[in-house]
Each structure stands twice: as C-alpha cells, then as structure tokens.
Design an enzyme around this catalytic site. Sequence first.
Site, PDB file in Angstrom:
ATOM      1  N   GLY A 130       0.819  -1.210   0.000  1.00 56.17           N
ATOM      2  CA  GLY A 130       0.000   0.000   0.000  1.00 56.17           C
ATOM      3  C   GLY A 130       0.844   1.247   0.000  1.00 56.17           C
ATOM      4  O   GLY A 130       2.061   1.188   0.201  1.00 56.17           O
ATOM      5  N   GLY A 166       4.840   7.425   2.951  1.00 56.07           N
ATOM      6  CA  GLY A 166       5.759   6.496   2.314  1.00 56.07           C
ATOM      7  C   GLY A 166       5.060   5.224   1.884  1.00 56.07           C
ATOM      8  O   GLY A 166       3.902   4.996   2.233  1.00 56.07           O
ATOM      9  N   LYS A 224       7.639  -0.149   6.035  1.00 52.21           N
ATOM     10  CA  LYS A 224       7.268   1.192   5.571  1.00 52.21           C
ATOM     11  C   LYS A 224       8.543   1.996   5.367  1.00 52.21           C
ATOM     12  O   LYS A 224       9.372   2.084   6.272  1.00 52.21           O
ATOM     13  CB  LYS A 224       6.350   1.874   6.595  1.00 52.21           C
ATOM     14  CG  LYS A 224       5.750   3.167   6.075  1.00 52.21           C
ATOM     15  CD  LYS A 224       4.641   3.667   6.985  1.00 52.21           C
ATOM     16  CE  LYS A 224       3.934   4.873   6.381  1.00 52.21           C
ATOM     17  NZ  LYS A 224       2.851   5.369   7.210  1.00 52.21           N
ATOM     18  N   ASP A 251      -6.212  10.428  11.705  1.00 54.09           N
ATOM     19  CA  ASP A 251      -6.407   9.874  10.363  1.00 54.09           C
ATOM     20  C   ASP A 251      -7.150   8.544  10.450  1.00 54.09           C
ATOM     21  O   ASP A 251      -6.842   7.599   9.724  1.00 54.09           O
ATOM     22  CB  ASP A 251      -5.051   9.709   9.664  1.00 54.09           C
ATOM     23  CG  ASP A 251      -5.163   9.682   8.144  1.00 54.09           C
ATOM     24  OD1 ASP A 251      -6.149  10.222   7.606  1.00 54.09           O
ATOM     25  OD2 ASP A 251      -4.263   9.112   7.490  1.00 54.09           O
TER      26      ASP A 251
HETATM   27  N1  I85 Z   1      -0.519  -5.639   5.315  1.00 53.92           N
HETATM   28  N2  I85 Z   1      -3.618   2.864   4.399  1.00 53.92           N
HETATM   29  C1  I85 Z   1      -3.825   2.356   3.049  1.00 53.92           C
HETATM   30  C2  I85 Z   1      -0.142  -3.277   5.791  1.00 53.92           C
HETATM   31  N3  I85 Z   1       0.643  -5.034   7.187  1.00 53.92           N
HETATM   32  N4  I85 Z   1      -0.624  -0.441   5.423  1.00 53.92           N
HETATM   33  C3  I85 Z   1      -1.369   1.845   4.573  1.00 53.92           C
HETATM   34  N5  I85 Z   1       0.003   3.566   5.781  1.00 53.92           N
HETATM   35  C4  I85 Z   1       0.577   2.673   6.634  1.00 53.92           C
HETATM   36  C5  I85 Z   1      -1.550   1.320   3.136  1.00 53.92           C
HETATM   37  C6  I85 Z   1      -2.509   2.187   2.334  1.00 53.92           C
HETATM   38  C7  I85 Z   1      -2.734   2.033   5.202  1.00 53.92           C
HETATM   39  O1  I85 Z   1       1.256   3.059   7.577  1.00 53.92           O
HETATM   40  C8  I85 Z   1      -0.572   0.883   5.416  1.00 53.92           C
HETATM   41  C9  I85 Z   1       0.325   1.272   6.394  1.00 53.92           C
HETATM   42  C10 I85 Z   1       0.845   0.137   6.985  1.00 53.92           C
HETATM   43  C11 I85 Z   1       0.218  -0.935   6.364  1.00 53.92           C
HETATM   44  C12 I85 Z   1       0.395  -2.337   6.644  1.00 53.92           C
HETATM   45  C13 I85 Z   1       1.089  -2.768   7.780  1.00 53.92           C
HETATM   46  C14 I85 Z   1       1.198  -4.126   8.025  1.00 53.92           C
HETATM   47  C15 I85 Z   1      -0.004  -4.634   6.079  1.00 53.92           C
HETATM   48  C16 I85 Z   1      -0.613   3.165   4.536  1.00 53.92           C
HETATM   49  C17 I85 Z   1      -1.282  -5.595   4.166  1.00 53.92           C
HETATM   50  C18 I85 Z   1      -1.732  -6.870   3.567  1.00 53.92           C
HETATM   51  C19 I85 Z   1      -3.051  -7.025   3.138  1.00 53.92           C
HETATM   52  C20 I85 Z   1      -3.485  -8.235   2.578  1.00 53.92           C
HETATM   53  C21 I85 Z   1      -2.590  -9.274   2.424  1.00 53.92           C
HETATM   54  C22 I85 Z   1      -1.299  -9.131   2.837  1.00 53.92           C
HETATM   55  C23 I85 Z   1      -0.878  -7.933   3.413  1.00 53.92           C
HETATM   56  O2  I85 Z   1      -1.602  -4.539   3.654  1.00 53.92           O
HETATM   57  C24 I85 Z   1      -0.323 -10.254   2.671  1.00 53.92           C
HETATM   58  F1  I85 Z   1      -0.087 -10.432   1.390  1.00 53.92           F
HETATM   59  F2  I85 Z   1       0.792 -10.008   3.254  1.00 53.92           F
HETATM   60  F3  I85 Z   1      -0.822 -11.331   3.191  1.00 53.92           F
END
Ligand code: I85
Length: 356
Positions: A29, A34, A51, A144
Amino acid sequence: MNDSSKKAARTPKTTPITDDYEISTTVLGLGVSGKVVQCYSKTSREKYALKVLHDSAKSRREVDLHWQASGCRNIVNIIDVYENNYSGNKCLLVVMECMEGGELFMRIQDRQDGAFTEREAAQIMREICSAVKYLHDMNIAHRDLKPENLLYTKPDQAGILKLTDFGFAKETFSKDTLQTPCYTPYYVAPEVLGPEKYDKSCDIWSLGVIMYILLCGFPPFYSNHGLAISPGMKKRIRTGQYDFPNPEWKNVSQDAKDLIKGMLCIEPSDRLTIEMVMRNKWIALYTEVPLTPLHTGRMLREGEDIWPEVQEEMTRSLATMRVDYDQVHIKNLDNSNNALLNKRRRKGSTEPSVVQ
Ligand code: I85
C-alpha cells in the site's frame, strides 16, 4: 518491558536492514508519508511489512508516536526501525507485523457466512475504541482514523483488528503538564491550554463515521454528484445534516443511533470523549447487543464501484478537519476549569460552577 529497555528500543538501528531482512518488491500500500512493501526475516523466514520513509522531523515524529503506541493489542506493532542510507537519501525503515487479513470493510463485503449483525458491529467498534483509548490516554491524537487504516492480522475469524498509519498523529497537550507546570497557571496564555480537546475530538468524529458505515454500508455524508469537493456535502458536515434512512436503519437499535449522535455532534466540546464512548452500554456490553442482521454487506457490495471515492472523500474531510481544528487555538474560557475562574463564577452567579 522496563523503562530502560523501552528507551533502548526507541533508537533506530544503523546497521543495514538487509543484514536482517529480505525486501520484496510486493507493494502492500501507499501511505501519506511512504510506501509499504513486504519483507521477510532472514532468520525466521517470517513475513513482515516494511514502511519506507524519508528521514525528516515529520517522519521521526510518526515513528516515535507509533513506537510509543506499539504495545496496544489493537495497534499494528513495530518490530524494528532502521536508519539507513538508501541511494544517497537518509531513510527510516519501519518493520511492522504483517497484517494478512486486509482492510476492515473488504472483509465485511466479502463475507459469505450469513449476515453481518449489529452485535458484530459493536464488537468491531470496541476494538477500534480500545486503540483510540490507548492513544488518547497517552495524549496522542491519531487524526487519520479511516477504513483503510484498519487492518486484520489474519483473514480468518481469529484475526485481530488493528489501527495503523501515524503519519498525522499528534501529541496533544497533557493534563499532567498542568500538574507539573513550567508556568504559573494564573499567567498561562489560553493557547497553551488550547488545542488538546479538538485533536482528540477529531478522532471521535471519525469513529462516528466508521460506526455509521459499519451499521449500514454507506457513509453519513456524501456528495450528491460525486464531485471532488461538493459544497453541499461540506455544508451538510458543518451543520451535522445526516439521517438514518430506511430500510437499512429500520431495525438498528436506538442505542446505536444515540451513540452515533453523540459522536457526530458538530460542536467539538459537546462531542463524547473516548471514555464516555467506552462506557456506553452499546460498547461496554457489546455481548448483549441484539443479533439484528444488517444491510452492510449488501450495501458495500452494491457500492463497490464508488468505494474508492468514498475513501477519498473521507481522506479529504479528515484533512479539512485537521486544518480547521489546528486554527482553533483559543480555549473557550466559559468551559475551562480553572480554580480562580470557578471562584469568580461562584461569586458572580448563583449557578454552581461546573466541574468537568
Ligand atoms: N498488510 N492505508 C492504506 C499493511 N501489514 N498499510 C497503509 N500507511 C501505513 C496502506 C494504504 C494504510 O502506515 C498501510 C500502512 C501500513 C500498512 C500495513 C502494515 C502491516 C499490512 C498506509 C497488508 C496486507 C493485506 C493483505 C494481504 C497481505 C498484506 O496490507 C499479505 F499479502 F501479506 F498477506
């Protein structure tokens, strides 16, 4: 964790991240500050999220506040932070637990096993509120809170819902500083006492919007024409014009509607605090909330095409709210609880002074 280990854990490692992790090209994402990619521990082979932030005062603050909040069950945990040079740029690399369950509303939308109920909505709200309570107790406002920042640890029933992205988080003035002041309260300028209330109440408004969507599958405020910034929508938000239309809201309990009203209250100082929300029986006694089937899943599926727009709209209103609340600096002395003022109030009127 004792104090010294906490402090030690808060210094980013300066060794290369690649000594410990293998960084994948899979993007999970894009955040405000970042991008988030997948990575693997070289020792355990376990999956993590990474991140990548450009080093700046702002990203330092993001990491610091997220790190402080990392002990909460409903906040995405930070595992490691590195400070590395990456093609000439100083970067902060934040290794987090990997949330494999995806976003909250995607999960409700994809649900196959029967309808989503009011009780489940209450349970989810309790999880989100626990994260917010943890932050507000530490005098951190997230600012947020939106669906895309609420992720599940695992795709199955055992998944825990957690809050992420501290890119807009802000330390609010602590009440403790009033007890151990660096000034005499009689001479303190009002702006010094000011913004705390508003930063936290911004989170409560967001909780109200999230709770509304959980119960029906569409937001309380949306533009009629799908325009980027609709003047009509802005006016409806400012004047608190929303309703609970049928058939989606017909069977939803009055307790739930009353709680939403307390959170979507236009005057920040009249809005519920997180303590009041957590003490509300719909949250505190969520196991007794009716098992009423909701329209949420169907409405989310029907509105699937406009969901990205709904999310953008929420992002925009949060930005507006942060700016507006930042400008409100002067504490309304009518509501303040200052010993001297209280005494004067008692003298000047027959009304007993209000203790907040
Ligand atoms: N895992 N806002 C939307 C994601 N694990 N995601 C966003 N800011 C952040 C992305 C855009 C949130 O700080 C974000 C942040 C941190 C994460 C984050 C942290 C830990 C994930 C922006 C996933 C995910 C989802 C489905 C499947 C999988 C991972 O996003 C996997 F493939 F690993 F199984």
